[in-house]
Design a protein around this motif. Sequence first.
Motif: not given
Ligand SMILES: Cc1ncc(COP(=O)(O)O)c(C=O)c1O
Length: 398
Positions: A101-103, A127, A176, A204, A206-207, A234, A236-237, A244
């Motif tokens: 994940g980006a996290q 975020f 976010n 960052d 992801p969107y 990421s 994820s979205k 992940r």
């Molecule tokens: C701005 C931002 N960065 C990173 C993430 C984490 O994303 P990931 O699911 O890839 O870990 C999110 C998830 O909501 C996010 O909003």
Amino acid sequence: MEFEKYITKRAKPLKASGIREMFKLMADPAVISLAGGSPDPELFPTDFLAEISAEILKNNGKKALAYGTTDGYAPLKEELKKRTENISSFDKEDKIIITTGAQQAIDLVARAVVEDDDLVVVESPSFVGTLNSLRSVRANLIGVTMESDGMDMSELESVLKGGKVKLIYTIPNFQNPTGITMSLEKREKLLELATKYDCLILEDNPYGDLRFAGTPVPTIKSLDKEGRVLYVGSLSKILSPGLRIGYLVCRGELCDKIEIIKQVNDVHTPCLTQMIATEFLKRYDVAAHIKKACEVYGRKCRFMMECMEKYFPKSVTWTKPEGGLFILVYCPESIDAAKLSMEAVQKYKVAFVPSNNFATNIDEKTSSFRLNYSTMSEEKIEEGIKAVGTLLKEKLGE
Ligand SMILES: Cc1ncc(COP(=O)(O)O)c(C=O)c1O
């Protein structure tokens, strides 16, 4: 047994995310959740994923279930390089590390770069996952006000003048929690200031693929010649958050060190999910999938805003996103958004996230809150917004 004394100084500032707490209340199926940050599960390509997962396990199971390399599954790195080649120079110095994940990418950067009390600039609000990663390495967080086109650059410059900032964290597309997109002028200015005051930028994004209005703006990474920008992406979205799969684009000794920290952290991201993601990128019509997602989110976002026009008091305003999953709602100062959100969930079974969760100081009183439009049906969106409107009218006497 008394456990408190065993907890480190690093872990102490971490508090349960209000969003996670909200998730507990949301276990009630009757709750209308405008609180999450997930893509619409209806968009998950489940049939395709079932097929390729079975195929991978059948034909390539030994590889899928073995240990892999820390930097990631090479074919996935190749696919992601193709998706990001317009923003970085892989032929020269940039490298890509697949992360859980980006996290995790964000957390690895925090661990590699930030020491106790280092100054780190974040957008205010920002975020919560990143704020918590930065808190866990004892960063000294400084929030810079978000304007309708991104961070306030004069405020940023005075912060940079005031003390040695090591890192600036930004979510330039459909941020976010605000949904705001940073203008090209501000992206250029941000890079210029980071260069002048010698700090790293953590971009960052992801969107970024989820644009349903307006025109795309180049990433800050694509404007960067010297590797000052560490870029996080990421799947994820656009694919699924549960797989992940995230990634980090960076270079030099810092990139090598981050790879070692990842090794210590989780050895590598699971090979099976990396292989699934690779086949998705290779064989699925990703462009059509993203186009469909953008249509769905654009429609739901417009619908939510129409409902807000209809049901919210006149003194309440909100951001107008061009993509992503969120709208930030600004109320008059008399509103305490944290109290409002608890009341909304208890009285009307509607959940949303108050902005104190996105503030550098979580105990700060805020009058704004985040709404998510991606997961609920239009019927539920209308029901939820109507209830929040009724509550706001009660509070504001409008
Ligand atoms: C701005 C931002 N960065 C990173 C993430 C984490 O994303 P990931 O699911 O890839 O870990 C999110 C998830 O909501 C996010 O909003």
